[in-house]
Design a protein around this motif. Sequence first.
Motif, PDB file in Angstrom:
ATOM      1  N   VAL A  91       0.848  -1.184   0.000  1.00 61.30           N
ATOM      2  CA  VAL A  91       0.000   0.000   0.000  1.00 61.30           C
ATOM      3  C   VAL A  91       0.888   1.239   0.000  1.00 61.30           C
ATOM      4  N   TYR A  92       0.279   2.382  -0.261  1.00 56.62           N
ATOM      5  CA  TYR A  92       0.911   3.684  -0.086  1.00 56.62           C
ATOM      6  C   TYR A  92       0.040   4.502   0.855  1.00 56.62           C
ATOM      7  N   SER A  93       0.659   5.250   1.730  1.00 58.15           N
ATOM      8  CA  SER A  93      -0.098   6.133   2.613  1.00 58.15           C
ATOM      9  C   SER A  93       0.652   7.456   2.743  1.00 58.15           C
ATOM     10  N   PRO A  94      -0.061   8.556   3.061  1.00 60.73           N
ATOM     11  CA  PRO A  94       0.574   9.876   3.095  1.00 60.73           C
ATOM     12  C   PRO A  94       1.528  10.035   4.267  1.00 60.73           C
ATOM     13  N   VAL A  95       2.512  10.908   4.084  1.00 56.80           N
ATOM     14  CA  VAL A  95       3.484  11.148   5.159  1.00 56.80           C
ATOM     15  C   VAL A  95       2.951  12.146   6.177  1.00 56.80           C
ATOM     16  N   LEU A  96       1.795  12.718   5.910  1.00 59.98           N
ATOM     17  CA  LEU A  96       1.135  13.630   6.838  1.00 59.98           C
ATOM     18  C   LEU A  96      -0.111  12.969   7.409  1.00 59.98           C
ATOM     19  N   GLY A  97      -0.478  13.402   8.597  1.00 58.59           N
ATOM     20  CA  GLY A  97      -1.732  12.951   9.195  1.00 58.59           C
ATOM     21  C   GLY A  97      -2.229  13.995  10.175  1.00 58.59           C
ATOM     22  N   LYS A  98      -3.522  14.001  10.427  1.00 60.71           N
ATOM     23  CA  LYS A  98      -4.067  14.937  11.408  1.00 60.71           C
ATOM     24  C   LYS A  98      -3.555  14.576  12.804  1.00 60.71           C
ATOM     25  N   ARG A  99      -3.396  15.579  13.599  1.00 61.95           N
ATOM     26  CA  ARG A  99      -2.949  15.347  14.983  1.00 61.95           C
ATOM     27  C   ARG A  99      -3.859  14.331  15.681  1.00 61.95           C
ATOM     28  N   GLU A 100      -5.143  14.389  15.375  1.00 67.42           N
ATOM     29  CA  GLU A 100      -6.105  13.469  15.999  1.00 67.42           C
ATOM     30  C   GLU A 100      -5.758  12.010  15.740  1.00 67.42           C
ATOM     31  N   LEU A 101      -5.197  11.729  14.557  1.00 69.37           N
ATOM     32  CA  LEU A 101      -4.809  10.354  14.238  1.00 69.37           C
ATOM     33  C   LEU A 101      -3.805   9.830  15.254  1.00 69.37           C
ATOM     34  N   TYR A 102      -2.849  10.668  15.615  1.00 75.99           N
ATOM     35  CA  TYR A 102      -1.795  10.234  16.536  1.00 75.99           C
ATOM     36  C   TYR A 102      -2.237  10.330  17.997  1.00 75.99           C
ATOM     37  N   GLU A 149     -10.079 -13.945   5.625  1.00 71.65           N
ATOM     38  CA  GLU A 149      -9.038 -13.092   5.027  1.00 71.65           C
ATOM     39  C   GLU A 149      -7.767 -13.046   5.865  1.00 71.65           C
ATOM     40  N   LEU A 150      -7.846 -13.502   7.085  1.00 72.00           N
ATOM     41  CA  LEU A 150      -6.700 -13.377   7.994  1.00 72.00           C
ATOM     42  C   LEU A 150      -5.790 -14.601   7.906  1.00 72.00           C
ATOM     43  N   PRO A 151      -4.490 -14.386   8.030  1.00 72.97           N
ATOM     44  CA  PRO A 151      -3.826 -13.117   8.310  1.00 72.97           C
ATOM     45  C   PRO A 151      -3.795 -12.201   7.092  1.00 72.97           C
ATOM     46  N   LEU A 152      -4.033 -10.921   7.324  1.00 71.12           N
ATOM     47  CA  LEU A 152      -3.950  -9.910   6.278  1.00 71.12           C
ATOM     48  C   LEU A 152      -2.614  -9.184   6.465  1.00 71.12           C
ATOM     49  N   ARG A 153      -1.734  -9.327   5.470  1.00 72.00           N
ATOM     50  CA  ARG A 153      -0.369  -8.787   5.575  1.00 72.00           C
ATOM     51  C   ARG A 153      -0.256  -7.536   4.701  1.00 72.00           C
ATOM     52  N   MET A 154      -0.048  -6.398   5.340  1.00 73.14           N
ATOM     53  CA  MET A 154      -0.013  -5.103   4.664  1.00 73.14           C
ATOM     54  C   MET A 154       1.394  -4.515   4.789  1.00 73.14           C
ATOM     55  N   ALA A 155       2.025  -4.198   3.665  1.00 77.86           N
ATOM     56  CA  ALA A 155       3.409  -3.722   3.672  1.00 77.86           C
ATOM     57  C   ALA A 155       3.537  -2.399   2.946  1.00 77.86           C
ATOM     58  N   GLU A 156       4.518  -1.616   3.376  1.00 78.10           N
ATOM     59  CA  GLU A 156       4.817  -0.344   2.723  1.00 78.10           C
ATOM     60  C   GLU A 156       6.258   0.030   3.025  1.00 78.10           C
ATOM     61  N   LEU A 157       6.950   0.520   2.007  1.00 73.35           N
ATOM     62  CA  LEU A 157       8.256   1.111   2.227  1.00 73.35           C
ATOM     63  C   LEU A 157       8.024   2.610   2.183  1.00 73.35           C
ATOM     64  N   GLY A 158       7.805   3.198   3.350  1.00 72.26           N
ATOM     65  CA  GLY A 158       7.303   4.567   3.400  1.00 72.26           C
ATOM     66  C   GLY A 158       8.155   5.490   4.236  1.00 72.26           C
ATOM     67  N   GLY A 159       7.965   6.785   3.999  1.00 69.81           N
ATOM     68  CA  GLY A 159       8.700   7.806   4.724  1.00 69.81           C
ATOM     69  C   GLY A 159       8.052   8.136   6.053  1.00 69.81           C
ATOM     70  N   MET A 160       8.893   8.415   7.037  1.00 69.67           N
ATOM     71  CA  MET A 160       8.430   8.915   8.324  1.00 69.67           C
ATOM     72  C   MET A 160       9.511   9.842   8.881  1.00 69.67           C
ATOM     73  N   TYR A 161       9.163  10.605   9.890  1.00 70.84           N
ATOM     74  CA  TYR A 161      10.024  11.702  10.310  1.00 70.84           C
ATOM     75  C   TYR A 161      10.146  11.738  11.832  1.00 70.84           C
ATOM     76  N   ARG A 162      11.366  11.899  12.289  1.00 68.06           N
ATOM     77  CA  ARG A 162      11.640  11.961  13.723  1.00 68.06           C
ATOM     78  C   ARG A 162      12.439  13.241  14.009  1.00 68.06           C
ATOM     79  N   ALA A 163      12.043  13.978  15.028  1.00 68.65           N
ATOM     80  CA  ALA A 163      12.715  15.230  15.400  1.00 68.65           C
ATOM     81  C   ALA A 163      13.938  14.921  16.245  1.00 68.65           C
ATOM     82  N   GLU A 164      14.928  14.263  15.630  1.00 65.37           N
ATOM     83  CA  GLU A 164      16.152  13.896  16.337  1.00 65.37           C
ATOM     84  C   GLU A 164      16.975  15.149  16.654  1.00 65.37           C
TER      85      GLU A 164
END
Length: 450
Positions: A91-102, A149-164
């Motif tokens: 799958v692909y998912s956005p690198v942004l999300g609403k604060r509520e998601l987190y 349908e289980l196990p349902l295996r969902m993979a993504e090579l995606g970007g994420m960000y850490r305030a190191e």
Amino acid sequence: MSRRADRCPSPKPRGECPGASSFPPAATRPTVREETAMHDHRKLGRELDLFGTDPLIGAGLPYWLPDGAAVRHTLEEYIRDAERRAGYRHVYSPVLGKRELYEISGHWSHYSEDMFPPMDLGGEQVVLRPSLCPHHAVIYRSRSHSYRELPLRMAELGGMYRAELSGVLGGLSRVRAIHLNDAHIFCTLDQVADEASAALEMIRAAYDALGIRAARFRLSLPGPGGKYVADPEKWRRSTALLAEVLDRAGIEHEAVEGEAAFYGPKIDVQVVDGAGRESTLSTVQVDFHQPERFDLHYIGADGAKHRPVMVHRSIIGSVERAVAHLIEQHGGAFPAWLAPTQLVVLPVSEAQVPGAERLLRRCAELGLRAELAGPEHGSLGARIRAARLVPYQAVLGAKEDADDLVALRLRDGRRIDPLPAAEALARVESLVAAHRTELWDAEPPVLRSA
């Protein structure tokens, strides 16, 4: 297809990649002598033109040069293919999300100090994601699921960000923009152990192909403090499941407090760099928390709703840290399938340049990354030395050119008697396609058109 000569970096190759299985049991920690033989990936990255940094882009935000991008792309394609073969859907998912998601996932209350500040956008606050799992939980709940349908295996090579913090950043091993080989398995409780075991087997196979070894296995548990989800029963169950998986596989490990994710325990596969610093490369986690927070469910055989378990797993961890470790482990002499240049064509004189260019085109047709280093780049000996990190050197003299032969020199110093060009290239292509760490196979493969 470039005609540039290969650069002549200062480090010498460390020899060929070990082909032995990495585990079980875990490999022992490298000796001091082995550690000093490793290389600093930051220095090598510059010398080999793999990646770079610039203050104008920012600290902890490396860019990838063409040769480094070739290594990264090949690694990414390897892991995506391995996942497809293991039944994962990408799958692909956005690198942004609403604060509520987190806030729902628990990242905001347990992890916000490591996240970038929210951005105001159209009356809403959005955040650069620190993790992919909340997005995957939302994707799972976007439609109903049956137990079939289980196990349902969902993979993504995606970007994420850490305030190191700036003080901990270094080359590719600690960055602020991370590209994670991530996956989440939604399954029943009875399926958790088998799925976690299968993930460990994928890690073992990847380490074999990459020619790297685990230093140790860690069962990462919660420690004192309030950064963990408060649910002792969930922690007990998830820890027992991971301990069972390790014991069943016969993998020696040690339990370490204070290293768990905020939502659950982890199996962490540890590696050691040239300076003796230990870091986590691969991980398998069991999570009862987020399925509850996102109200995930599946319809069971009884027609009722049931809560799935979420298994998080990463086979090679972040691409950045994986490549950093590979550079240091191999001193730039990557396994042939991963090398930015897999074969360099060396015409002895200008008369053989047209034949060398034809050979280069045949390499491209087979999907091999090949380059031509012609006489304009110096003597044959100088060109051989400059290309010493390239797995295969194809020397083309007058006889080879006239008879459609190739005289191969291997990176480890072996010389192969002249072979028909089609056979020589087919052997190389076969080893590369199989992600082998050996440079040569005594048995020729079935020839393909070259």
